[in-house]
Write an enzyme that holds these catalytic residues in place. Structure first.
Site, short mmCIF file in Angstrom:
data_model
loop_
_atom_site.label_atom_id
_atom_site.label_comp_id
_atom_site.label_asym_id
_atom_site.label_seq_id
_atom_site.Cartn_x
_atom_site.Cartn_y
_atom_site.Cartn_z
N ASP A 28 2.06 -5.75 -2.06
CA ASP A 28 2.17 -7.14 -2.53
C ASP A 28 1.59 -7.39 -3.91
OD1 ASP A 28 -0.51 -6.77 -1.45
OD2 ASP A 28 -0.76 -8.91 -1.86
N ASP A 63 0.63 -0.64 1.79
CA ASP A 63 -0.59 -1.31 1.35
C ASP A 63 -1.16 -2.06 2.55
OD1 ASP A 63 -2.47 -2.67 -0.44
OD2 ASP A 63 -1.12 -4.40 -0.28
N ASP A 100 -3.99 -5.14 2.46
CA ASP A 100 -4.21 -6.59 2.27
C ASP A 100 -2.99 -7.26 1.65
OD1 ASP A 100 -7.24 -7.18 2.82
OD2 ASP A 100 -7.16 -5.25 1.78
MG LIG Z 1 -2.35 -5.79 -1.24
#
Ligand SMILES: [Mg+2]
Length: 257
Positions: free
Chosen positions: A209, A26, A28
């Site tokens: 995240d 991923d 961000d």
């Molecule tokens: Mg993310």
């Protein structure tokens, strides 16, 4: 980094049978620390370096898997040629080349295009008069962002966006301070599974995240290496505290490969 993660990375690096290894990440909150203004998001400098090393390692394929629209992801990614980019939570895919992006074209049906236009208009109505709430339009989705809004403003905006998505969308993703309403069915998990099948990758390392990354964790297998970045419940087997710690773990992997 925990001992368990270090042991898993070492075992992965030491086993030449587990190739090609797909390293999928991923963006961000995983490679780039979260920012209030998403356009200010930048990959950690040490991350740029470690991704270049991994991409240059024989038997390793690199992919970024993001909710961002493809154009946006490409501008921010700073990844070498050969890297796969999966954008819009799996609805868009491309490969970075030395001449630019080689992208798979997204085709909406007339019905989907009409719904996307309606969603854009209704989402704009939800944002109107609400400080810190804004709408992003992607090729296959509209996104209501609430990161800059007070909780008392963000909460009803998100609830209205979810209701709108249930009425007009094909898929609704409720992430950190965002509600994304798509007119296509797509998920990071499906996109990741499709890519691993095409590459014939016996092992995938995936790190993310946010709640949308849980689709990817759920789609992976026991032999895969899943890493949650930050707090919160997760289906991932391993966890690191923040993007700095993830980049350090990737550097350890690159060293051992
Ligand atoms: Mg993310």
């Amino acid at each position: 980094m925990t001992d368990a993660l270090l042991t898993a990375l070492t075992a992965l690096a030491d086993d030449p049978a587990r190739r090609p290894l797909l390293v999928a990440l991923d963006f961000d909150g995983t490679l780039a620390p979260l920012q209030d203004d998403p356009s200010a998001s930048r990959i950690l400098p040490a991350g740029v370096e470690v991704l270049a090393r991994l991409a240059g390692t024989p038997g390793v394929a690199l992919a970024l898997v993001s909710g961002r629209a493809m154009h946006d992801l490409h501008v921010l990614a700073q990844v070498p040629a050969g890297t796969f980019l999966i954008g819009s939570h799996g609805a868009e895919r491309a490969r970075v080349t030395t001449f630019g992006l080689d992208r798979d074209v997204v085709q909406l049906t007339d019905e989907q295009a009409d719904r996307l236009a309606s969603l854009g208009a209704e989402a704009a109505r939800i944002a109107r008069g609400r400080d810190g709430v804004w709408v992003e339009t992607k090729p296959t989705a509209v996104v209501v962002h609430t990161r800059l809004a007070e909780a008392s403003v963000a909460e009803p905006a998100e609830q209205e966006a979810i209701a709108l998505g249930e009425r007009l969308g094909s898929g609704v993703l409720h992430g950190k301070d965002v509600v994304e309403i798509s007119v296509l069915r797509a998920s990071k998990g499906e996109a990741l599974t499709a890519l691993r099948d095409e590459l014939g990758a016996p092992v995938v390392l995936y790190a993310g995240d946010d709640v949308t990354d849980e689709h990817a964790f759920d789609a992976l297998l026991d032999a895969d290496l899943t890493v949650k970045v930050g707090h919160g419940t997760t289906a991932a087997r391993y966890r690191v505290d923040d993007p700095d710690a993830l980049v350090a773990a990737l550097a350890t992997l690159a060293d051992q490969l």
